[in-house]
Write a protein that holds these residues in place. Structure first.
Motif, PDB file in Angstrom:
ATOM      1  N   SER A 182      10.207   5.030  -5.166  1.00  0.00           N
ATOM      2  CA  SER A 182      10.014   3.913  -4.242  1.00  0.00           C
ATOM      3  C   SER A 182       8.744   3.118  -4.501  1.00  0.00           C
ATOM      4  O   SER A 182       8.468   2.167  -3.796  1.00  0.00           O
ATOM      5  N   SER A 183       7.938   3.505  -5.462  1.00  0.00           N
ATOM      6  CA  SER A 183       6.671   2.806  -5.654  1.00  0.00           C
ATOM      7  C   SER A 183       6.322   2.645  -7.133  1.00  0.00           C
ATOM      8  O   SER A 183       6.852   3.338  -7.977  1.00  0.00           O
ATOM      9  N   PRO A 184       5.375   1.744  -7.414  1.00  0.00           N
ATOM     10  CA  PRO A 184       4.935   1.558  -8.796  1.00  0.00           C
ATOM     11  C   PRO A 184       3.883   2.586  -9.221  1.00  0.00           C
ATOM     12  O   PRO A 184       3.395   2.534 -10.335  1.00  0.00           O
ATOM     13  N   TRP A 187       0.852  -1.189   0.000  1.00  0.00           N
ATOM     14  CA  TRP A 187       0.000   0.000   0.000  1.00  0.00           C
ATOM     15  C   TRP A 187       0.886   1.237   0.000  1.00  0.00           C
ATOM     16  O   TRP A 187       1.714   1.418   0.878  1.00  0.00           O
ATOM     17  N   HIS A 188       0.710   2.081  -1.004  1.00  0.00           N
ATOM     18  CA  HIS A 188       1.507   3.296  -1.182  1.00  0.00           C
ATOM     19  C   HIS A 188       0.601   4.491  -0.924  1.00  0.00           C
ATOM     20  O   HIS A 188      -0.377   4.697  -1.655  1.00  0.00           O
ATOM     21  N   ALA A 189       0.911   5.258   0.115  1.00  0.00           N
ATOM     22  CA  ALA A 189       0.069   6.389   0.493  1.00  0.00           C
ATOM     23  C   ALA A 189       0.875   7.353   1.360  1.00  0.00           C
ATOM     24  O   ALA A 189       1.931   6.989   1.890  1.00  0.00           O
ATOM     25  N   VAL A 198      -4.088  -9.956   7.112  1.00  0.00           N
ATOM     26  CA  VAL A 198      -3.562  -9.786   5.755  1.00  0.00           C
ATOM     27  C   VAL A 198      -2.138  -9.242   5.858  1.00  0.00           C
ATOM     28  O   VAL A 198      -1.858  -8.345   6.652  1.00  0.00           O
ATOM     29  N   HIS A 199      -1.230  -9.808   5.060  1.00  0.00           N
ATOM     30  CA  HIS A 199       0.163  -9.353   5.058  1.00  0.00           C
ATOM     31  C   HIS A 199       0.234  -8.054   4.255  1.00  0.00           C
ATOM     32  O   HIS A 199       0.130  -8.061   3.023  1.00  0.00           O
ATOM     33  N   VAL A 200       0.386  -6.928   4.958  1.00  0.00           N
ATOM     34  CA  VAL A 200       0.422  -5.616   4.322  1.00  0.00           C
ATOM     35  C   VAL A 200       1.779  -4.976   4.573  1.00  0.00           C
ATOM     36  O   VAL A 200       2.240  -4.906   5.715  1.00  0.00           O
ATOM     37  N   LYS A 226       5.471 -10.614   1.245  1.00  0.00           N
ATOM     38  CA  LYS A 226       5.642 -12.072   1.240  1.00  0.00           C
ATOM     39  C   LYS A 226       5.460 -12.536  -0.191  1.00  0.00           C
ATOM     40  O   LYS A 226       4.368 -12.491  -0.726  1.00  0.00           O
ATOM     41  N   GLY A 227       6.535 -12.962  -0.795  1.00  0.00           N
ATOM     42  CA  GLY A 227       6.434 -13.420  -2.177  1.00  0.00           C
ATOM     43  C   GLY A 227       6.070 -12.270  -3.091  1.00  0.00           C
ATOM     44  O   GLY A 227       6.256 -11.104  -2.760  1.00  0.00           O
ATOM     45  N   PRO A 228       5.515 -12.594  -4.252  1.00  0.00           N
ATOM     46  CA  PRO A 228       5.156 -11.524  -5.192  1.00  0.00           C
ATOM     47  C   PRO A 228       3.984 -10.701  -4.653  1.00  0.00           C
ATOM     48  O   PRO A 228       3.079 -11.231  -4.014  1.00  0.00           O
ATOM     49  N   VAL A 229       4.037  -9.412  -4.893  1.00  0.00           N
ATOM     50  CA  VAL A 229       2.928  -8.536  -4.490  1.00  0.00           C
ATOM     51  C   VAL A 229       1.757  -8.825  -5.412  1.00  0.00           C
ATOM     52  O   VAL A 229       1.862  -8.705  -6.631  1.00  0.00           O
ATOM     53  N   GLU A 230       0.654  -9.227  -4.819  1.00  0.00           N
ATOM     54  CA  GLU A 230      -0.537  -9.555  -5.601  1.00  0.00           C
ATOM     55  C   GLU A 230      -1.486  -8.366  -5.726  1.00  0.00           C
ATOM     56  O   GLU A 230      -2.263  -8.289  -6.663  1.00  0.00           O
ATOM     57  N   VAL A 231      -1.398  -7.445  -4.755  1.00  0.00           N
ATOM     58  CA  VAL A 231      -2.222  -6.243  -4.789  1.00  0.00           C
ATOM     59  C   VAL A 231      -1.344  -5.053  -4.441  1.00  0.00           C
ATOM     60  O   VAL A 231      -0.713  -5.034  -3.392  1.00  0.00           O
ATOM     61  N   ALA A 232      -1.277  -4.080  -5.351  1.00  0.00           N
ATOM     62  CA  ALA A 232      -0.554  -2.833  -5.080  1.00  0.00           C
ATOM     63  C   ALA A 232      -1.577  -1.704  -5.119  1.00  0.00           C
ATOM     64  O   ALA A 232      -2.287  -1.538  -6.113  1.00  0.00           O
TER      65      ALA A 232
END
Length: 99
Positions: A96-98, A9-11, A35-37, A71-77
């Motif tokens: 630093s973010s997508p 989460w980018h904010a 949830v792993h955030v 954890k592993g690939p980011v599934e939700v950005a």
């Protein structure tokens, strides 16, 4: 096999204001739900007075998520900031973010 989603989460978590409080409420609820955030401060400058005024429990939770690796690939950005802070053609971007 079920596995929990990895969320990045980018904010503007440490700036104060509407986007900050919305994003903080969302990630705290997701974290409490297991949830792993991982979070990344994005889209605005940090505000020292805002950060020092946060309840200690909230600040601890945000700092934990801020230092957490996905954890592993980011599934939700999630890019949770005003559109002017997003990566737009020929515009500003936050390395630093997508977003």
């Amino acid at each position: 096999r079920h596995h929990p989603a990895s969320v990045a989460w980018h904010a503007p978590f440490f700036s104060g204001g509407g986007y900050c409080s919305e994003a903080t409420a969302f990630v705290l609820a997701l974290d409490r739900a297991g949830v792993h955030v991982s979070i990344d401060h994005h889209g605005d400058s940090q505000s020292g007075p805002y950060v020092t005024g946060l309840p200690q429990e909230t600040l601890r939770a945000l700092m934990k998520m801020n230092s957490r690796q996905p954890k592993g690939p980011v599934e939700v950005a999630v890019c949770h900031s005003e559109p002017g802070a997003w990566h737009v053609l020929n515009g500003l971007s936050w390395a630093s973010s997508p977003c």
